[in-house]
Each structure stands twice: as structure tokens, then as C-alpha cells.
Design a protein around this motif. Structure first.
Motif, PDB file in Angstrom:
ATOM      1  N   THR A  55       0.824  -1.210   0.000  1.00 26.71           N
ATOM      2  CA  THR A  55       0.000   0.000   0.000  1.00 26.71           C
ATOM      3  C   THR A  55       0.858   1.261   0.000  1.00 26.71           C
ATOM      4  O   THR A  55       0.337   2.356  -0.113  1.00 26.71           O
ATOM      5  CB  THR A  55      -0.906   0.031   1.246  1.00 26.71           C
ATOM      6  N   THR A  56       2.168   1.103   0.165  1.00 27.74           N
ATOM      7  CA  THR A  56       3.054   2.262   0.115  1.00 27.74           C
ATOM      8  C   THR A  56       3.710   2.326  -1.269  1.00 27.74           C
ATOM      9  O   THR A  56       3.541   1.423  -2.086  1.00 27.74           O
ATOM     10  CB  THR A  56       4.175   2.154   1.168  1.00 27.74           C
ATOM     11  N   GLY A  57       4.461   3.398  -1.485  1.00 26.39           N
ATOM     12  CA  GLY A  57       5.152   3.530  -2.763  1.00 26.39           C
ATOM     13  C   GLY A  57       6.497   2.824  -2.772  1.00 26.39           C
ATOM     14  O   GLY A  57       7.233   2.894  -3.746  1.00 26.39           O
ATOM     15  N   MET A  58       6.815   2.129  -1.675  1.00 25.28           N
ATOM     16  CA  MET A  58       8.144   1.513  -1.585  1.00 25.28           C
ATOM     17  C   MET A  58       8.229   0.269  -2.462  1.00 25.28           C
ATOM     18  O   MET A  58       7.229  -0.393  -2.727  1.00 25.28           O
ATOM     19  CB  MET A  58       8.451   1.153  -0.131  1.00 25.28           C
ATOM     20  N   THR A  59       9.440  -0.020  -2.907  1.00 28.86           N
ATOM     21  CA  THR A  59       9.699  -1.166  -3.773  1.00 28.86           C
ATOM     22  C   THR A  59      10.977  -1.840  -3.291  1.00 28.86           C
ATOM     23  O   THR A  59      11.620  -1.354  -2.356  1.00 28.86           O
ATOM     24  CB  THR A  59       9.936  -0.697  -5.217  1.00 28.86           C
ATOM     25  N   ASP A  60      11.359  -2.938  -3.944  1.00 32.89           N
ATOM     26  CA  ASP A  60      12.638  -3.549  -3.605  1.00 32.89           C
ATOM     27  C   ASP A  60      13.796  -2.608  -3.921  1.00 32.89           C
ATOM     28  O   ASP A  60      14.855  -2.698  -3.305  1.00 32.89           O
ATOM     29  CB  ASP A  60      12.803  -4.868  -4.366  1.00 32.89           C
ATOM     30  N   GLN A  61      13.586  -1.728  -4.886  1.00 33.61           N
ATOM     31  CA  GLN A  61      14.656  -0.786  -5.223  1.00 33.61           C
ATOM     32  C   GLN A  61      14.732   0.337  -4.186  1.00 33.61           C
ATOM     33  O   GLN A  61      15.788   0.620  -3.643  1.00 33.61           O
ATOM     34  CB  GLN A  61      14.429  -0.184  -6.622  1.00 33.61           C
ATOM     35  N   VAL A  62      13.612   0.983  -3.932  1.00 31.62           N
ATOM     36  CA  VAL A  62      13.577   2.037  -2.909  1.00 31.62           C
ATOM     37  C   VAL A  62      12.824   1.454  -1.720  1.00 31.62           C
ATOM     38  O   VAL A  62      11.616   1.560  -1.604  1.00 31.62           O
ATOM     39  CB  VAL A  62      12.880   3.304  -3.433  1.00 31.62           C
ATOM     40  N   SER A  63      13.583   0.825  -0.809  1.00 27.78           N
ATOM     41  CA  SER A  63      12.925   0.013   0.214  1.00 27.78           C
ATOM     42  C   SER A  63      12.644   0.792   1.494  1.00 27.78           C
ATOM     43  O   SER A  63      12.042   0.247   2.415  1.00 27.78           O
ATOM     44  CB  SER A  63      13.761  -1.227   0.516  1.00 27.78           C
ATOM     45  N   TRP A  64      13.092   2.031   1.568  1.00 30.28           N
ATOM     46  CA  TRP A  64      12.682   2.902   2.673  1.00 30.28           C
ATOM     47  C   TRP A  64      12.131   4.179   2.069  1.00 30.28           C
ATOM     48  O   TRP A  64      12.669   4.676   1.073  1.00 30.28           O
ATOM     49  CB  TRP A  64      13.869   3.255   3.578  1.00 30.28           C
ATOM     50  N   GLY A  65      11.098   4.718   2.686  1.00 33.50           N
ATOM     51  CA  GLY A  65      10.490   5.922   2.117  1.00 33.50           C
ATOM     52  C   GLY A  65      10.132   6.942   3.172  1.00 33.50           C
ATOM     53  O   GLY A  65      10.919   7.234   4.067  1.00 33.50           O
ATOM     54  N   LEU A  66       8.921   7.468   3.070  1.00 24.20           N
ATOM     55  CA  LEU A  66       8.480   8.555   3.943  1.00 24.20           C
ATOM     56  C   LEU A  66       8.556   8.193   5.425  1.00 24.20           C
ATOM     57  O   LEU A  66       8.864   9.045   6.248  1.00 24.20           O
ATOM     58  CB  LEU A  66       7.035   8.933   3.618  1.00 24.20           C
ATOM     59  N   TYR A  67       8.264   6.938   5.752  1.00 20.02           N
ATOM     60  CA  TYR A  67       8.257   6.577   7.175  1.00 20.02           C
ATOM     61  C   TYR A  67       9.631   6.796   7.798  1.00 20.02           C
ATOM     62  O   TYR A  67       9.769   7.421   8.842  1.00 20.02           O
ATOM     63  CB  TYR A  67       7.850   5.103   7.363  1.00 20.02           C
ATOM     64  N   ILE A  68      10.651   6.230   7.146  1.00 18.90           N
ATOM     65  CA  ILE A  68      11.995   6.343   7.709  1.00 18.90           C
ATOM     66  C   ILE A  68      12.498   7.782   7.611  1.00 18.90           C
ATOM     67  O   ILE A  68      13.227   8.261   8.482  1.00 18.90           O
ATOM     68  CB  ILE A  68      12.939   5.346   7.009  1.00 18.90           C
ATOM     69  N   ALA A  69      12.062   8.492   6.558  1.00 16.43           N
ATOM     70  CA  ALA A  69      12.462   9.903   6.430  1.00 16.43           C
ATOM     71  C   ALA A  69      11.912  10.712   7.598  1.00 16.43           C
ATOM     72  O   ALA A  69      12.647  11.475   8.245  1.00 16.43           O
ATOM     73  CB  ALA A  69      11.958  10.463   5.107  1.00 16.43           C
ATOM     74  N   ASN A  70      10.638  10.546   7.901  1.00 14.19           N
ATOM     75  CA  ASN A  70      10.044  11.276   9.025  1.00 14.19           C
ATOM     76  C   ASN A  70      10.668  10.854  10.348  1.00 14.19           C
ATOM     77  O   ASN A  70      10.911  11.683  11.228  1.00 14.19           O
ATOM     78  CB  ASN A  70       8.533  11.014   9.077  1.00 14.19           C
TER      79      ASN A  70
END
Lengths: 319, 419
Positions: B50-65
Motif C-alpha cells: 500500500t506504500t510507494g516503496m519497492t525492492d529498489q527504494v525500500s525505505w520511504g516517507l516513514y523512515i524519512a520522518n
């Protein structure tokens, strides 16, 4: 207002404020319940108390492991209507596995990719593949120049060579180092494995891997029942759950029993060589001695057990 | 013990008391938090797909925040040091607000990490096989929870003492304050180590990221506290000396200067050497092979930080209006820089040179908003409780009524009080 004021100044709770509070609490509860409504669709069939209490692979007694295997086999049978031959295969003594890949031979047909998917019960939707083949322009091994999505009617293309990449089973694996719960580790035969029942899904290992070898189950893996490979082991190809990591394990349920990895068996040009690095007579050992082998990203110090080489008589022309 | 229960009960009750602005604010935050909870429930059912994360970009907004908020939590120390190390006692009471901010920020951090987990039901595995001290993530678990406990103890103790009209016993909190100073530095250092320790990600694998983390945190955090203190001054009768705000402004100015200096050093080193390691930087700043999703973000971020810096150095620094604009600019600028500028570009291109861009989905954005709303909600409640306690309006022998019109009979009339 003033009556209200006087009521409020009395210690204790007035009727009015009690009702107001009760109404607020009821409204709040209703709102929270509504917000949580999607959870009704949560599929709890594979979430059992025994599964929740199951211990780390290395901590389980033989009896506990047997019980876990039986339970997992039952769950697989229930879901896929196939009785799996699920077992735990231990490393062999005096064996350290290594892989060598002849880049002069590889034609980029991706048969290894699909054999791997079939052997290891990888999710077909969303698609998970352990092997990624890069189509590289000749004259460079810069992976940024590689094409991951090449789609040709026939391979190989004369201007390119092909480089398959999968888990390198490093001797100094960054993924193992970073895992906060020791859900992934190096086995005695050098294979880096994952306890799928222990992984918490933080994806730190995926960020740490310099070879992009790890895959995460972002959704519930889907495999057609007829495609299930019933020959499975705990640490390798048993079906995974949503929210855990997986990756290539050198087909340990095959290789630890003397067979060859599925990707090697299917290779039509014999580009793939596999064997025991500790045995000087093995084909892999001979290649390491006689060919000019190299590893990817040697500078990151991961000490891969996956080697690449070109034939010595390779002069840029395919034979 | 019964007294303490009553104290908690009174705190709970008072957090529901306030004027229409307070209720509107809290109701809005509740609605957003519930939307976030709803989105998270969907994520639990369908997985992180349900998130925009993929195997390529495996961390996103959650880890950024998460990363940004660790900085906010660490920044409380920038009020603690002036008071406890340099003896600026006129700011003594304000320290509590910074420490409470740290508590709220850490709670948000822990929530952001939790929603990022694929199997949150297995978090207990941390207690059974804890890869300490090898995994930096375990260090982070230790320092973040330790920092949370330290600050909860310090704030809770001081507020309870004020409630009991008791002088706080120095030994019950002073040593903890001193430990918390070092601890604050450690939480952000360890969080930076999380990234810089990965040899396979050249974009992160640079020692300068650690001091840069601290510098940006000590700019954004105190800037946030500056804004909060002014809001407290505006909406309540709590005294906030202007000197405290100006001191924070100086801290922010210095920290932001260092942050931008380090950014310049980093950019020079990477781009002048022009080695293969700058792929992610090229992608971030200029776009690569026709992909440039992050380019507008990073330039906006730098423009905001530079504008803020100019405001702090030009005569505009004397006007609170401009200073507040600068604070907002640099908070947003640093937030962008932590997410779009630090976490995501390290994944693009992938270690095998593949470019897959990351676009957050509505669902994960809602989860983020929900956590922020929840964090602001608990911070508002903390402040709501703390102010009447510290000013002696809510004590063990006195029940505080905000809605009481005859308040002036018991307390001197004050402008813009909470009622």
C-alpha cells in the motif's frame, strides 16, 4: 451559565458534565472502531499461537523444530492443496559452497531466472525473482550501463554481454551485520539464510546489500496451486509470508543433498559452475585456480562466494 | 500512590478542558489521527504494497520522518545546555517544554518505525534475540527508548513536584538532566550511524553525514521550539522571556550556518572528484537518465534554508515576523532535506544501477499525517497540563477550572489566558 459555573465549582462530577463526557467517550470509541474497520478483512488463518510463540531457528530443540515443520507443512497443504515434503537440511561437514559464472558463455536467456522462481516457490504476483540479468555493452563492467529490462526477440545480441546477479553469499555479509533480530545469518557452508518466521520486516538488510540480492514481500505472495514445488526446506524454499525478506540460498535443499542449483541445471550453455571451495578437485576450485576470476564491488569488502570470469580465449567475439 | 493516581486523573480531565480554539484544534488533530489509523489498518491487511516503496527504494516517507523527528527530539538539549551548563536560570521553566517536545517527538519516532515494519506482530523478537552491539538498529532501539524514559522521568518529576508544591529534590532529576545531554547527542549520532555504516550505499557512506545530522537537527529543533514558545506566550499567560527566544535564534543561526557549510563541503568533495560514487547525488540535484523526481524538492529545500540563513544575518533578524518566517522555512527545508534529500536518493540508482523512482501513495501519506497529528495532539496535551501546574493554578489542593467565568476572583486577571 452561572448555574453551570456553580455546578462545576463543586468537587465531583455534575450530571451535565457526566453526560457530556459519556457522549464524548462513546463518540470517540465509535470513531476509533470505524477507523479500524479494514482490519475485519485481515486473514488470520496463518497466524496461530504456536507460530507466535515459535522460537528462533537456532534455539529450537529438535522436537520443537519437528513440531514447527509439521505445522508449516499443514498450513502449506491447507492453502495450496499439495502435501509438501518439508524438512530441515543441515550443512555438510567440510563443505563451503562457491559459484562461478562464465560471462563469455552466458547468452542472457533468463532461463535461470524462471527456473529459480519455479524451484523456490517465489511469488508470481507480485513478481519476485532472485536473479537479475543485466545486458551490458561490451567494453565495460559498469553496471549503470546495464539494461535490466532488455527485451529482444532473440538473444544474445552481438554488441552486448550478459551478467546475471544473485545473492553472493558473502563471507563478510553486511546484511547479517545489520539485522536487529539475527533473523539472517551465515551457515557453516557459507550460505546466508533467513528464518522467515523470525524476520520482522524492517528491510535494513535490503538497504545494506551492495548487490541488491534481497527481496521483500510487500504483499501476500501468490503462487498458483499447480505451480508449487513440494520439495522444500525450512531455511530455503518453503512459501513465505507477507512482510518478510527472502533471497537466493544456493538452493540449499538441493545442494546440501548433493544436487545442483536449479539455475545451474537449466542453463543451456553451461555458463554456471557450482561446488565445494574446500575441495581442490571440484570444478569451482579449478576455475578459481586457472581462470582470471573477479568479484563484483570488491572494494566494499564483502568477500563474495560468487565469482565471475571470462574465458581466456575470449577476445570480444562470441564463439 | 493514590495521590499520583489523582494527579493523573486530573491531568486527563484537564486535557479535555479549553476554549473553542482548543477544542477545534484537538478535534482536527483527532480526525487526522483517525484517518491515519484507518490507513494503517489498510496497510496491515494488504501489506506494505500500500506504500510507494519497492525492492529498489525500500525505505520511504516513514523512515524519512523518523530521521527528521529524531533530530527534533535531540534538539531539546539546546535549551537544557544554556540552563544547566551555563546557568541561564531565567529560562529554567522553559526547559520542560523542550523536554516534553522530545517526549512527543520520540513517541512519533517509535510510531514511524513501527508502521515501517513488515511484521509488527513480531516486535517481541527484539527482546529474544537482540543483535547488540553489532546492528546499529539495536543501538537505536536502546538510545531512543532510553531518551524517552529519561525525558519522561525529568518532566514527570518536575511537573509532579510543582503539583505537590514541593521543591524538586536535586538528586532526583539533576543527574538525569546531565545524562540526557549526552544522550540527546547520542540519539542523533546513532541514527546517522544507521546510514553511514553501510558500505554498499556510497551516498550514505560518508562521515560528514553525522555532524551534518546534528547541525541540521540543532537548527530545525530549536526553531520549532521558538515557534512553540511564542504560541504558548500568545495563547496562555505563561511567561516566556524574549531573551530565551533570542538565545534560541542565535543557536539556530550558528547551527544552520554549520549545516550549510557542511553541505557545501560535501558537494565540493563529491562533484570535484567526480567519481562513480556521485550517481545518487547527480540524480538528486540534476536528475539522471531522464529521471528527476527529487530535483525540485532538493532545490526548494536549499532555497528555503538559504533564505532562512539570510534572514538570520540581515537586519531582518531583529523582526520577529521575519524570524518566524525563517523558522518555518528552515524547518520545512530541513524536513525535505532529510527525506527527499537523504533517505530516498541513496536508493536511486539501485546497487545494480537500475533507476526506479519513489512516489509515496496516498495511503502512506495519510499514515504519516496521522502520526504527526497524534504527536501534536499529545504535545498539546502536555503543554495544556504543564502550564496551569507550573503557574500554581493546578495543585494537589486546588482544582483548576478553565471554563469558570469567575476565574478572576481567584486568580489575577490575565490577558489571553487559556480560558
Amino acid at each position: 451559565m452561572s448555574a453551570d459555573t456553580q455546578q462545576q465549582q463543586k468537587p465531583g462530577v455534575s450530571r451535565r458534565s457526566f453526560f457530556r463526557g459519556a457522549l464524548g467517550a462513546a463518540g470517540g470509541m465509535a470513531a476509533v472502531t470505524t477507523a479500524l474497520k479494514p482490519l475485519l478483512e485481515f486473514d488470520t488463518s496463518e497466524y496461530t499461537l504456536e507460530g507466535f510463540l515459535q522460537r528462533h531457528y537456532k534455539e529450537m530443540t529438535p522436537e520443537e523444530l519437528d513440531a514447527a515443520l509439521a505445522r508449516i507443512a499443514e498450513a502449506v497443504e491447507k492453502r495450496y492443496e499439495v502435501r509438501p515434503e518439508l524438512r530441515d537440511v543441515k550443512p555438510m561437514d567440510g563443505v563451503e559452497f562457491g559459484y562461478a559464472l562464465n560471462l563469455s558463455r552466458c547468452i542472457g536467456c533468463r532461463k535461470c531466472v524462471h527456473a529459480c522462481v519455479a524451484e523456490n516457490n517465489q511469488s508470481r504476483s507480485p513478481e519476485i525473482q532472485y536473479i537479475r540479468v543485466l545486458e551490458m555493452p561490451r567494453g565495460s563492467i559498469d553496471m549503470e550501463k546495464g539494461d535490466h529490462a532488455y527485451d529482444r526477440p532473440t538473444v544474445p545480441d552481438a554488441d552486448h554481454f550478459y551478467m546475471p546477479v544473485q545473492c553472493h553469499q558473502c563471507a563478510n555479509p553486511p546484511c547479517v551485520k545489520v539485522c536487529p533480530v539475527e533473523a539472517t545469518w551465515s551457515e557453516d557452508d557459507g550460505i546466508v539464510v533467513i528464518d522467515y518466521d523470525w524476520c520482522i520486516g524492517c528491510r535494513y538488510c535490503e538497504a545494506a546489500c551492495p548487490y541488491w540480492a534481497r527481496r521483500f514481500n510487500f504483499a501476500e505472495p501468490q503462487i498458483p496451486k499447480e505451480d508449487i514445488n513440494p520439495d522444500m526446506s525450512y531455511l530455503s524454499n518453503r512459501p513465505r509470508q507477507k512482510g518478510v525478506m527472502e533471497k537466493c540460498h544456493f538452493c540449499l535443499h538441493r545442494t546440501r543433498e548433493g544436487k545442483l542449483p536449479a539455475c545451474l541445471e537449466v542453463c543451456p550453455v553451461g555458463a554456471r559452475k557450482f561446488g565445494n571451495l574446500l575441495d581442490p578437485k571440484s570444478e569451482v576450485s579449478q576455475i578459481l585456480r586457472t581462470k582470471h576470476v573477479f568479484v563484483l564491488k570488491e572494494e566494499v569488502g564483502t568477500l563474495p562466494r560468487f565469482f565471475y570470469y571470462f574465458d581466456d580465449d575470449y577476445h570480444g567475439e562470441r564463439k | 500512590m493514590r495521590d499520583y493516581g489523582r494527579f493523573l486523573w486530573r491531568c486527563a480531565r484537564i486535557s479535555f478542558v479549553g476554549d473553542w480554539r482548543y477544542h477545534t484544534w484537538m478535534l482536527t488533530l483527532s480526525v487526522i489521527a483517525l484517518l491515519g489509523l484507518n490507513a494503517y489498518a489498510k496497510q496491515l491487511v494488504d501489506g506494505l504494497a500500500t506504500t510507494g516503496m519497492t525492492d529498489q527504494v525500500s525505505w520511504g516517507l516513514y523512515i524519512a520522518n523518523f530521521t527528521f523527528l529524531v533530530g527534533m527530539a535531540a534538539a531539546a538539549v539546546m535549551l537544557v545546555i544554556p540552563v544547566y551548563v551555563y546557568g541561564k536560570h531565567e529560562m529554567h521553566e522553559l526547559v520542560v517544554f523542550a523536554e516534553l517536545l522530545a517526549v512527543a517527538a520520540i513517541v512519533m519516532c517509535l510510531l514511524f518505525v513501527t508502521v515501517d515494519l513488515g511484521r509488527p506482530d513480531r516486535f517481541l523478537h527484539l527482546f529474544q534475540r537482540f543483535n547488540f552491539p553489532i546492528s546499529m538498529l539495536t543501538w537505536d532501539v536502546v538510545v531512543l527508548n532510553g531518551y524517552l524514559l529519561l525525558n519522561m522521568h525529568i518532566c514527570g518529576y518536575l511537573i509532579y513536584c510543582a503539583y505537590k508544591k514541593r521543591k524538586p529534590g536535586k538528586w532526583f532529576y539533576y543527574p538525569f538532566v546531565i545524562v540526557a545531554i549526552g544522550w540527546a547527542i547520542s540519539i542523533h549520532t546513532v541514527t546517522a550511524f544507521l546510514y553511514v555504516g553501510l558500505g554498499g550505499r556510497p551516498f550514505w557512506n560518508s562521515a560528514i553525514i553525522v555532524p551534518k545530522f546534528l547541525a541540521s537537527a540543532f537548527a530545525a529543533g530549536p526553531a520549532f521550539i521558538m515557534l512553540t514558545l511564542q504560541l504558548i506566550r500568545y495563547f496562555t499567560d505563561h511567561k516566556v522571556p524574549q531573551g530565551a527566544i533570542r538565545l534560541l535564534q542565535n543557536i539556530v543561526t550558528v547551527a544552520l550556518t554549520i549545516d550549510l557549510f557542511l553541505l557545501g563541503s560535501e558537494l565540493f568533495t563529491e562533484f570535484y572528484a567526480d567519481s562513480h560514487h556521485i550517481s545518487s547525488l547527480v540524480y538528486l540535484w540534476f536528475g539522471k537518465d531522464g529521471y528527476h523526481a527529487l530535483v525540485p524538492w532538493i532545490w526548494t529545500s536549499v532555497a528555503m534554508s538559504v533564505t532562512a540563513l539570510l534572514i538570520f544575518y540581515l537586519p531582518t533578524k531583529r523582526s520577529m515576523f521575519f524570524v518566524n518566517i525563517a523558522c518555518v522555512l528552515l524547518i520545512v527545508g530541513i524536513w525535505i532535506e532529510k527525506g527527499m534529500g537523504l533517505v530516498i536518493p541513496a536508493f536511486v540508482p539501485s546497487p545494480l544501477g537500475e533507476i526506479v523512482e519513489y512516489v509515496p501513495t496516498l495511503n502512506e501519506t495519510l499514515v504519516c499525517f496521522g502520526i504527526w497529528a497524534f504527536g501534536l495532539m499529545i504535545y498539546t496535551i502536555f503543554v495544556r497540563i504543564t502550564i496551569p501546574v507550573l503557574s500554581g493554578q493546578l495543585t494537589h489542593d486546588r482544582i483548576y477550572h478553565t471554563e469558570v467565568a469567575t476565574d478572576s476572583a481567584t486568580h489575577p486577571p490575565t490577558e489571553g489566558s487559556l480560558s
